[in-house]
Write a protein that holds these residues in place. Structure first.
Motif, mmCIF file in Angstrom:
data_model
loop_
_atom_site.group_PDB
_atom_site.id
_atom_site.type_symbol
_atom_site.label_atom_id
_atom_site.label_comp_id
_atom_site.label_asym_id
_atom_site.label_seq_id
_atom_site.Cartn_x
_atom_site.Cartn_y
_atom_site.Cartn_z
ATOM 1 N N VAL A 50 42.150 -14.975 -11.913
ATOM 2 C CA VAL A 50 41.700 -14.209 -10.744
ATOM 3 C C VAL A 50 40.196 -13.961 -10.828
ATOM 4 O O VAL A 50 39.695 -13.497 -11.844
ATOM 5 N N ARG A 51 39.508 -14.279 -9.749
ATOM 6 C CA ARG A 51 38.067 -14.031 -9.691
ATOM 7 C C ARG A 51 37.803 -12.570 -9.337
ATOM 8 O O ARG A 51 38.666 -11.847 -8.877
ATOM 9 N N GLY A 52 36.548 -12.164 -9.524
ATOM 10 C CA GLY A 52 36.168 -10.804 -9.176
ATOM 11 C C GLY A 52 36.388 -10.536 -7.701
ATOM 12 O O GLY A 52 36.218 -11.415 -6.862
ATOM 13 N N THR A 53 36.790 -9.326 -7.373
ATOM 14 C CA THR A 53 37.102 -8.977 -5.992
ATOM 15 C C THR A 53 36.714 -7.532 -5.725
ATOM 16 O O THR A 53 36.749 -6.692 -6.629
ATOM 17 N N ALA A 54 36.376 -7.241 -4.473
ATOM 18 C CA ALA A 54 36.051 -5.872 -4.077
ATOM 19 C C ALA A 54 37.314 -5.062 -3.808
ATOM 20 O O ALA A 54 37.262 -3.846 -3.662
ATOM 21 N N ARG A 55 38.455 -5.744 -3.720
ATOM 22 C CA ARG A 55 39.712 -5.041 -3.485
ATOM 23 C C ARG A 55 40.282 -4.517 -4.795
ATOM 24 O O ARG A 55 39.730 -4.745 -5.866
ATOM 25 N N TYR A 249 49.886 6.980 6.278
ATOM 26 C CA TYR A 249 49.932 6.512 4.893
ATOM 27 C C TYR A 249 48.570 5.965 4.466
ATOM 28 O O TYR A 249 48.166 6.088 3.306
ATOM 29 N N PHE A 250 47.854 5.365 5.416
ATOM 30 C CA PHE A 250 46.554 4.767 5.095
ATOM 31 C C PHE A 250 45.386 5.714 5.356
ATOM 32 O O PHE A 250 44.325 5.568 4.745
ATOM 33 N N THR A 251 45.563 6.667 6.253
ATOM 34 C CA THR A 251 44.445 7.564 6.579
ATOM 35 C C THR A 251 44.420 8.820 5.719
ATOM 36 O O THR A 251 43.346 9.322 5.373
ATOM 37 N N LEU A 256 45.561 1.774 1.092
ATOM 38 C CA LEU A 256 44.191 1.257 1.176
ATOM 39 C C LEU A 256 43.849 0.940 2.629
ATOM 40 O O LEU A 256 44.523 0.142 3.276
ATOM 41 N N LEU A 257 42.809 1.562 3.147
ATOM 42 C CA LEU A 257 42.456 1.388 4.553
ATOM 43 C C LEU A 257 42.004 -0.033 4.853
ATOM 44 O O LEU A 257 42.389 -0.615 5.871
ATOM 45 N N ASN A 258 41.165 -0.603 3.977
ATOM 46 C CA ASN A 258 40.683 -1.968 4.199
ATOM 47 C C ASN A 258 41.678 -2.963 3.617
ATOM 48 O O ASN A 258 41.480 -3.527 2.539
ATOM 49 N N SER A 259 42.748 -3.187 4.348
ATOM 50 C CA SER A 259 43.814 -4.061 3.867
ATOM 51 C C SER A 259 44.592 -4.631 5.043
ATOM 52 O O SER A 259 44.595 -4.043 6.138
ATOM 53 N N PRO A 260 45.258 -5.769 4.850
ATOM 54 C CA PRO A 260 46.094 -6.327 5.928
ATOM 55 C C PRO A 260 47.175 -5.363 6.395
ATOM 56 O O PRO A 260 47.476 -5.293 7.586
ATOM 57 N N THR A 294 39.484 -9.030 6.242
ATOM 58 C CA THR A 294 38.438 -10.056 6.224
ATOM 59 C C THR A 294 38.682 -11.157 5.194
ATOM 60 O O THR A 294 37.905 -12.085 5.089
ATOM 61 N N GLY A 295 39.767 -11.055 4.421
ATOM 62 C CA GLY A 295 40.032 -12.038 3.378
ATOM 63 C C GLY A 295 40.533 -13.354 3.934
ATOM 64 O O GLY A 295 40.878 -13.475 5.109
#
Length: 478
Positions: A50-55, A249-251, A256-260, A294-295
């Motif tokens: 696995v490469r580095g990720t912001a997630r 659940y996300f707010t 995680l807010l920035n997620s599919p 955005t992924g």
């Protein structure tokens, strides 16, 4: 050299099993070396690739599992570190194991089997002991008690040989196993699959009950599936309440807010806004939802395409047809790369619809015919009904009312089978229009009356107005 691609084996383990991971790698290499050119080969994958990720890092690891054919989970002394999971998993290895188990139960995922090894040690973590005890009591999953490195190599060699000789066809299996959080995520997923299948088989009430139970046990994916069922039944208030709990659940919760998953929840809310006639509000909500995903992984692409579909429909509602077509074309382009037949057909139906609204009947018919041809290869769904309705509308515009009636009849039957009352009402209204154009006034009145009664039962005022208008037109023509 082998004539086929290697099958991926994801190896899950806490950080204290580097020696055992090396043994797994060596066993796979030795197995591959023994194969003839047409033999089954394996490739080891894991957190190392696995490469580095912001997630959240575990999410990137889980994507590897979703693309793997087998999973090996190794436990010895340490349970592992908390991955910060929104689902309550207390170690990364536990999350990887249950991600694999979820994939094992889903026909569309390649996961075919999972093997768990408990390496002998004097002081295993309590969570490891609890997991082994649960597996032993329930006989839920194949596992091995391994005494040492030599024993691990022997048993793993046998397991690889078994996987290589077994049938290559995926057979979905539900495993009865609880994670350390006590949340029955596997049962929630199983209930959701059974509920959706029952709806497709023509038992919407029984299917809806299972979807409701799944939503109560599970998280946002299960809640949104149940909300979609309620939406199609015309129960918009109940659907919006479920969707809002998912958004919370996300707010305000651990999601995680920035997620599919979060983007899916907000786009579901936008669909309800559209159904309530608030297209402009829906457009803004959907455009914001797109910024959350955005992924380029499979899950992100699927969700972003779905949002682009909804965005195109909302643009249609405000008669911005160029923007609608652009959204649909962007979705189709991404879906053709993935070669997903059903999703490609969804984009074709959307494009046919907007081309028809723009007056491009020939182009619309071409898209609709391609969609219907592709859908013949898969079981009937809401999309099939929508495609039949669309093609009926195009045939009606071409003066082919009698042929269009055949499409409306198929759409009505499919919608009734899957319990999509909103879709059934639309098909009934179109059926009335087609019969009227063909001169069958009695049949037209019957379809329009059924449409009115269905819209009354759903509380759909817009649908009631359309049905009443058509009934009045038919009465004045009599």
């Amino acid at each position: 050299m082998s004539n086929s691609l290697a099958l991926n084996i994801f190896v899950a383990s806490p950080g204290d099993l580097s020696t055992e991971r090396a043994i797994v790698s060596a066993c796979i290499d030795e197995h591959n070396a023994r194969q003839n050119p047409d033999g089954v080969r394996f490739a080891m994958v894991g957190w190392e690739t696995v490469r580095g990720t912001a997630r959240r890092p575990q999410e990137a690891i889980n994507e590897l599992i979703a693309e793997s054919h087998f999973l090996i989970a190794l436990f010895k002394e340490h349970w592992g570190s908390n991955p910060g999971s929104p689902w309550g998993f207390t170690s990364g290895t536990e999350e990887e194991l249950f991600t694999g188990l979820l994939a094992l139960g889903q026909p569309e995922h390649p996961m075919r089997d999972i093997w768990v090894a408990f390496i002998s040690t004097t002081s295993p973590a309590a969570q490891i002991e609890n997991l082994q005890t649960q597996m032993k009591s329930n006989h839920s999953l194949m596992y091995e008690a391994v005494s040492d490195s030599r024993d691990l190599k022997t048993k793993l060699t046998d397991r690889l040989a078994g996987w290589a000789s077994a049938t290559q066809e995926k057979v979905a299996r539900h495993i009865d196993l609880l994670p350390s959080s006590g949340k029955d995520l596997l049962r929630a997923a199983s209930l959701g699959r059974d509920g959706a299948k029952l709806v497709q088989l023509g038992h919407p009430e029984a299917g809806g009950q299972k979807l409701k139970e799944s939503a109560a046990l599970g998280g946002p994916p299960e809640q949104l599936a149940y909300a979609k069922y309620l939406e199609r039944r015309g129960e918009l208030n109940a659907a919006q309440e479920i969707i809002q709990s998912s958004i919370n659940y996300f707010t305000t919760g651990p999601g995680l807010l920035n997620s599919p998953s979060a983007a899916d929840a907000f786009s579901a809310d936008a669909r309800i806004l559209r159904r309530r006639g608030k297209a402009e509000d829906a457009i803004g909500r959907l455009q914001q939802a797109l910024t959350l995903v955005t992924g380029e992984d499979s899950a992100s692409i699927v969700v972003s395409c779905r949002i682009l579909d909804d965005l195109g429909l909302a643009f249609q509602d405000v008669k911005d047809f160029d923007a609608a077509r652009d959204s649909f074309e962007r979705s189709l382009e991404r879906r053709r790369v993935r070669e997903d037949v059903v999703d490609v057909c969804q984009s074709l139906v959307n494009l046919a619809r907007v081309e028809g609204r723009m007056g491009n009947v020939d182009s619309a018919s071409k898209h609709a015919e391609e969609a219907l041809a592709g859908l013949r290869e898969v079981p009937p769904t809401t999309l099939h009904a929508n495609a039949e309705v669309l093609y009926a509308q195009l045939r009606l515009r071409r003066g082919q009312a009698i042929l269009a009636i055949e499409n409306t009849e198929r759409a009505i039957a499919i919608n009734r089978q899957i319990g999509n009352r909103h879709g059934e009402a639309i098909a009934l209204l179109l059926s009335a229009q087609c019969h009227r154009s063909a001169g069958n006034l009695a049949c037209a009145k019957q379809s329009a009356q059924e449409c009115l009664e269905l819209n009354i039962s759903m509380g759909d005022e817009y649908g009631q107005r359309r049905a009443n208008w058509l009934l009045n037109q038919l009465e004045s023509s009599a």
